[in-house]
Design an enzyme around this catalytic site. Structure first.
Site, PDB file in Angstrom:
ATOM      1  N   ASP A 129       0.846  -1.207   0.000  1.00  0.00           N
ATOM      2  CA  ASP A 129       0.000   0.000   0.000  1.00  0.00           C
ATOM      3  C   ASP A 129       0.870   1.242   0.000  1.00  0.00           C
ATOM      4  OD1 ASP A 129      -1.847  -1.900   0.812  1.00  0.00           O
ATOM      5  OD2 ASP A 129      -1.777  -1.262   2.916  1.00  0.00           O
TER       6      ASP A 129
HETATM    7  N1  URA Z   1      -0.867  -5.949   4.041  1.00  0.00           N
HETATM    8  C1  URA Z   1      -1.314  -4.685   4.078  1.00  0.00           C
HETATM    9  O1  URA Z   1      -2.275  -4.377   4.775  1.00  0.00           O
HETATM   10  N2  URA Z   1      -0.679  -3.768   3.333  1.00  0.00           N
HETATM   11  C2  URA Z   1       0.392  -4.057   2.569  1.00  0.00           C
HETATM   12  O2  URA Z   1       0.934  -3.162   1.921  1.00  0.00           O
HETATM   13  C3  URA Z   1       0.845  -5.365   2.546  1.00  0.00           C
HETATM   14  C4  URA Z   1       0.194  -6.306   3.296  1.00  0.00           C
END
Ligand code: URA
Length: 239
Positions: free
Chosen positions: A110
């Site tokens: 993310d």
């Molecule tokens: N889980 C998440 O919530 N975000 C990420 O970027 C990777 C795994």
């Protein structure tokens, strides 16, 4: 010595590495910017071992493929679409954005997650590294806004946790409680916002998230925003 037929045409090869269009490459050859060891005159359709070719006196830029480990800072998106914000590709050499096959991320992090992100132009590798079938561990460290109870360990381990909006339970995950509000979690799958949603499913909230390991690789020696090359064989030789 492999047969020349196995090599791409020199104009196709150099264009695919992002140096320019095939027409540009023809121009580069005429201008003498492309050199081939041991051959002084050649045309744009010649097929040559890439290791013998140089551009402006430098070896070609990773003609056999790219696999890099990037330490992604918060605030960058795993997308080629610049309208979504600053992209992780801006942290890599500009020429790579013009390579074909495209350099892509191996799964996504993310925008608000930092840490270990692999990128490659070896698209079969992407599937092998992200498919749960291949059991590649991804390890995250999460800071939480509420104290963690040890029961979370068994809930994550059970393989029965169903995320909001889904019906298939998450695969068993290993949770290690580092301190009251800090945990390390190991997953072998990568669903959308999975770590954040898993903690939210047990009534907690992730405030900081970093991926610290992917398979046997970690972030040692790679500063935030920097990347290092990995050998493509480092994964292809593993089950
Ligand atoms: N889980 C998440 O919530 N975000 C990420 O970027 C990777 C795994």
């Amino acid at each position: 010595m492999p047969s020349a037929k196995r090599f791409a045409r020199i104009d196709q090869l150099i264009a695919s590495l992002g140096y320019g269009s095939r027409r540009d490459v023809e121009g580069f050859i005429r201008q003498g910017r492309v050199q081939v060891a041991g051959i002084s005159k050649f045309s744009s359709d010649v097929r040559i071992d890439p290791a013998l070719i140089s551009f402006d006196g430098e070896p070609l830029d990773h003609p056999n493929g790219i696999l890099v480990l990037l330490n992604k800072p918060v605030g960058y998106v795993c997308s080629h679409n610049e309208e979504e914000g600053q992209t992780v590709y801006e942290l890599l050499p500009e020429r790579w954005r013009k390579r074909e096959p495209k350099v892509v991320t191996v799964g996504r992090l993310d925008k608000d997650t930092s840490g270990l992100l692999l990128l490659t132009d070896q698209h079969d590798l992407v599937h092998r590294l992200t498919s749960p079938k291949h059991h590649v561990d991804k390890i995250y460290e999460a800071d939480l806004d509420r104290p963690l109870s040890p029961e979370a360990i068994d809930i994550f381990k059970a393989g029965t946790l169903v995320l909001k909006g889904e019906t298939k339970p998450c695969l068993p995950a290993h949770l290690e409680i580092i301190s009251e509000r800090k945990a390390r979690i190991t997953l072998q799958e990568g669903r959308y916002h999975q770590v954040r949603r898993m903690f939210s499913a047990i009534g907690n909230h992730v405030v900081v998230l970093q991926r610290v390991q992917f398979g046997h690789f970690d972030l040692a020696g790679v500063a935030e925003g920097q990347y290092k090359h990995l050998s493509i064989d480092s994964f292809t030789t593993q089950k």
